[in-house]
Design a protein around this motif. Structure first.
Motif, PDB file in Angstrom:
ATOM      1  N   LEU A  75       4.742  -8.117   2.306  1.00  0.00           N
ATOM      2  CA  LEU A  75       6.158  -7.371   2.324  1.00  0.00           C
ATOM      3  C   LEU A  75       6.248  -6.335   3.164  1.00  0.00           C
ATOM      4  CD1 LEU A  75       7.614  -6.530  -1.227  1.00  0.00           C
ATOM      5  CD2 LEU A  75       7.429  -4.873   0.616  1.00  0.00           C
ATOM      6  N   LEU A  76       5.141  -5.385   3.389  1.00  0.00           N
ATOM      7  CA  LEU A  76       5.367  -4.675   4.318  1.00  0.00           C
ATOM      8  C   LEU A  76       5.363  -5.145   5.673  1.00  0.00           C
ATOM      9  CD1 LEU A  76       2.676  -1.970   2.839  1.00  0.00           C
ATOM     10  CD2 LEU A  76       5.366  -2.161   2.354  1.00  0.00           C
ATOM     11  N   ARG A  77       4.749  -5.940   6.045  1.00  0.00           N
ATOM     12  CA  ARG A  77       4.888  -6.491   7.632  1.00  0.00           C
ATOM     13  C   ARG A  77       6.239  -6.975   7.669  1.00  0.00           C
ATOM     14  NH1 ARG A  77       5.816 -10.699  10.135  1.00  0.00           N
ATOM     15  NH2 ARG A  77       6.391 -12.029   8.494  1.00  0.00           N
ATOM     16  N   THR A  78       6.953  -7.583   6.800  1.00  0.00           N
ATOM     17  CA  THR A  78       8.411  -8.023   7.047  1.00  0.00           C
ATOM     18  C   THR A  78       9.222  -6.629   7.235  1.00  0.00           C
ATOM     19  OG1 THR A  78       8.028  -9.994   5.618  1.00  0.00           O
ATOM     20  CG2 THR A  78      10.394  -9.048   5.764  1.00  0.00           C
ATOM     21  N   ALA A  79       9.120  -5.687   6.230  1.00  0.00           N
ATOM     22  CA  ALA A  79       9.717  -4.591   6.577  1.00  0.00           C
ATOM     23  C   ALA A  79       9.767  -3.965   7.828  1.00  0.00           C
ATOM     24  CB  ALA A  79       9.244  -3.384   5.482  1.00  0.00           C
ATOM     25  N   ARG A  80       8.291  -3.777   8.366  1.00  0.00           N
ATOM     26  CA  ARG A  80       8.201  -3.416   9.865  1.00  0.00           C
ATOM     27  C   ARG A  80       8.839  -4.101  10.808  1.00  0.00           C
ATOM     28  NH1 ARG A  80       1.921  -1.923  10.059  1.00  0.00           N
ATOM     29  NH2 ARG A  80       2.513  -0.151  11.458  1.00  0.00           N
ATOM     30  N   SER A  81       8.901  -5.416  10.465  1.00  0.00           N
ATOM     31  CA  SER A  81       9.637  -6.485  11.664  1.00  0.00           C
ATOM     32  C   SER A  81      11.073  -6.132  11.618  1.00  0.00           C
ATOM     33  CB  SER A  81       9.356  -7.847  11.195  1.00  0.00           C
ATOM     34  OG  SER A  81      10.391  -8.307  10.072  1.00  0.00           O
ATOM     35  N   HIS A  82      11.483  -5.515  10.604  1.00  0.00           N
ATOM     36  CA  HIS A  82      13.138  -5.011  10.686  1.00  0.00           C
ATOM     37  C   HIS A  82      13.376  -3.616  11.042  1.00  0.00           C
ATOM     38  CE1 HIS A  82      14.674  -8.760   8.624  1.00  0.00           C
ATOM     39  NE2 HIS A  82      13.836  -8.696   7.762  1.00  0.00           N
ATOM     40  N   GLY A  83      12.165  -3.105  11.585  1.00  0.00           N
ATOM     41  CA  GLY A  83      12.229  -1.893  11.988  1.00  0.00           C
ATOM     42  C   GLY A  83      11.926  -0.526  10.892  1.00  0.00           C
ATOM     43  N   ALA A  84      11.616  -0.906   9.883  1.00  0.00           N
ATOM     44  CA  ALA A  84      11.307   0.263   8.801  1.00  0.00           C
ATOM     45  C   ALA A  84       9.813   0.744   9.087  1.00  0.00           C
ATOM     46  CB  ALA A  84      11.232  -0.338   7.489  1.00  0.00           C
ATOM     47  N   THR A  85       9.699   2.156   8.682  1.00  0.00           N
ATOM     48  CA  THR A  85       8.124   2.474   8.442  1.00  0.00           C
ATOM     49  C   THR A  85       7.888   2.296   6.841  1.00  0.00           C
ATOM     50  OG1 THR A  85       9.634   4.547   8.081  1.00  0.00           O
ATOM     51  CG2 THR A  85       8.439   3.972  10.072  1.00  0.00           C
ATOM     52  N   THR A  86       6.722   2.387   6.628  1.00  0.00           N
ATOM     53  CA  THR A  86       6.108   2.002   5.222  1.00  0.00           C
ATOM     54  C   THR A  86       5.119   3.179   4.915  1.00  0.00           C
ATOM     55  OG1 THR A  86       4.204   0.787   6.236  1.00  0.00           O
ATOM     56  CG2 THR A  86       6.302  -0.419   5.958  1.00  0.00           C
ATOM     57  N   SER A  87       4.956   3.128   3.474  1.00  0.00           N
ATOM     58  CA  SER A  87       3.886   3.943   2.801  1.00  0.00           C
ATOM     59  C   SER A  87       3.343   3.656   1.725  1.00  0.00           C
ATOM     60  CB  SER A  87       4.638   5.286   2.743  1.00  0.00           C
ATOM     61  OG  SER A  87       5.613   5.532   1.829  1.00  0.00           O
ATOM     62  N   LEU A  88       2.298   3.920   1.410  1.00  0.00           N
ATOM     63  CA  LEU A  88       1.736   3.402   0.103  1.00  0.00           C
ATOM     64  C   LEU A  88       1.043   4.713  -0.436  1.00  0.00           C
ATOM     65  CD1 LEU A  88       0.385   1.259  -1.829  1.00  0.00           C
ATOM     66  CD2 LEU A  88      -1.613   1.086  -0.186  1.00  0.00           C
ATOM     67  N   ASP A  89       1.037   4.902  -2.049  1.00  0.00           N
ATOM     68  CA  ASP A  89       0.565   5.482  -2.821  1.00  0.00           C
ATOM     69  C   ASP A  89      -0.395   4.749  -3.758  1.00  0.00           C
ATOM     70  OD1 ASP A  89      -0.599   7.576  -4.444  1.00  0.00           O
ATOM     71  OD2 ASP A  89       1.309   8.918  -4.596  1.00  0.00           O
ATOM     72  N   THR A  90      -1.541   4.484  -3.652  1.00  0.00           N
ATOM     73  CA  THR A  90      -2.216   3.612  -4.729  1.00  0.00           C
ATOM     74  C   THR A  90      -2.184   4.058  -6.085  1.00  0.00           C
ATOM     75  OG1 THR A  90      -4.743   4.667  -3.984  1.00  0.00           O
ATOM     76  CG2 THR A  90      -3.839   3.100  -2.648  1.00  0.00           C
ATOM     77  N   ASN A  91      -2.293   5.386  -6.088  1.00  0.00           N
ATOM     78  CA  ASN A  91      -2.835   6.028  -7.589  1.00  0.00           C
ATOM     79  C   ASN A  91      -3.941   5.696  -8.028  1.00  0.00           C
ATOM     80  OD1 ASN A  91       0.569   5.529  -7.514  1.00  0.00           O
ATOM     81  ND2 ASN A  91       0.003   7.413  -8.276  1.00  0.00           N
ATOM     82  N   ASP A  92      -4.391   5.740  -9.386  1.00  0.00           N
ATOM     83  CA  ASP A  92      -5.731   5.611  -9.649  1.00  0.00           C
ATOM     84  C   ASP A  92      -6.022   4.242  -9.887  1.00  0.00           C
ATOM     85  OD1 ASP A  92      -8.304   6.545 -10.524  1.00  0.00           O
ATOM     86  OD2 ASP A  92      -7.578   6.182 -12.769  1.00  0.00           O
ATOM     87  N   ASP A  93      -7.363   3.691 -10.002  1.00  0.00           N
ATOM     88  CA  ASP A  93      -7.614   2.458 -10.295  1.00  0.00           C
ATOM     89  C   ASP A  93      -8.539   2.436 -11.805  1.00  0.00           C
ATOM     90  OD1 ASP A  93      -8.640  -0.081 -10.424  1.00  0.00           O
ATOM     91  OD2 ASP A  93     -10.065  -0.211  -8.849  1.00  0.00           O
TER      92      ASP A  93
END
Length: 318
Positions: A155-173
């Motif tokens: 999903l993030l790879r696809t977003a970046r292929s469209h020129g987007a930047t990406t971020s992730l906040d994992t939060n707790d496990d």
């Protein structure tokens, strides 16, 4: 193709029931304890971040899943009221909306969540058109959404292929495993990793010497890492340089969601073209200002409020 959307947020959305502060350990045995306050408010790291970004003036859409119940309708109505596009918020006919109870005590809190639709949420729930339209894609609560987590690298790879930047906040496990294999697959497609201090230490692996080393180790896996450290402020590592910003003076009423408001400020700053140090400072301000009232979204600042605080030279935002 020009982007028609500033931010797509993917992840969890649920009502939070926030009660506290407790002045003693939680008692079972059908013993009733009284606390000074309680509130029903929008919860979920992704949902709070989406509201904070919309409050800062971004064009925001949300993708996730709720149940066909009053809780789900509350989530949709609240996101709509904050100006977040909920066209991709799906209704699951067979599972309930997640529900979280937050018990506060001092600056700490205990969080109890019934996951409901969270395990059923997948990357297929995210419309391809939104991935193509967004300037930035943010995902949250990685460990609460295992099916979504499995599809997040693509999903993030696809977003970046469209020129987007990406971020992730994992939060707790909640399981305490911290899934190094899964994160190893997603971090190369993540431009910005946004953990809090405890999460950064766990995500970095065994016993980093300090928070700066934890951030450096995580940055070595691909993303720029911005670490939220409560009243101490925040730090950031881009793989070469360690940056820091001090805590913003505040008299917190409720710290629930402050980290998600930090995320919103950080992403909004980057999308506005701010240099990394200024985006980090703006993020810290947004996190601090969000603590002025109960609930994660009530006191989230506007862009003008956040920038006004940056010029007050340490004066309390409360």
């Amino acid at each position: 193709m020009p982007h028609s959307l500033d931010l797509l947020v993917v992840g969890d959305a649920n009502p939070d029931v926030v009660v506290g502060p407790l002045d003693a350990p939680l008692a079972f045995g059908q013993h009733e304890q009284l606390v000074p306050g309680g509130a029903l408010t929008l919860g979920g790291s992704a949902a709070i971040m989406a509201c904070g970004a919309a409050r800062l003036g971004l064009r925001v859409a949300f993708a996730g899943r709720v149940g066909d119940d009053d809780a789900g309708r509350y989530v949709r109505d609240t996101l709509d009221a904050h100006g977040v596009d909920t066209g991709a918020l799906l209704v699951d006919p067979g599972l309930p909306t997640p529900l979280t109870v937050v018990l506060t005590r001092g600056e700490d809190r205990a969080i109890v969540t019934a996951p409901g639709t969270l395990p059923a949420t997948t990357a297929a729930d995210v419309p391809a058109a939104l991935l193509a339209a967004a300037r930035h894609v943010h995902a949250a609560s990685y460990f609460l959404l295992p099916a979504l987590a499995a599809g997040l690298p693509e999903l993030l790879r696809t977003a970046r292929s469209h020129g987007a930047t990406t971020s992730l906040d994992t939060n707790d496990d909640p399981a305490g495993r911290w899934d190094p294999a899964g994160l190893g697959a997603v971090l190369p497609h993540t431009d910005y990793l946004l953990p809090n201090a405890a999460e950064a230490r766990r995500l970095a692996g065994p016993d980093p010497a300090d928070l700066g080393e934890a951030a450096a180790l995580l940055a070595g896996r691909g993303p720029t890492v911005a670490v939220k450290n409560g009243a101490e402020g925040a730090l950031c590592h881009d793989g070469k340089t360690l940056l820091s910003t001090p805590g913003i003076p505040a008299r917190p009423v409720d710290t629930v969601g402050a980290g998600d408001s930090f995320d919103a400020g950080f992403v909004a700053g980057l999308l506005a073209g701010l240099p990394l140090p200024e985006a980090l400072e703006l993020a810290a301000v947004c996190g601090a200002l969000s603590t002025r009232a109960h609930g994660g979204t009530t006191a989230q600042p506007t862009w003008d409020e956040a920038f006004a605080q940056l010029t007050r030279n340490g004066e309390s935002p409360a």
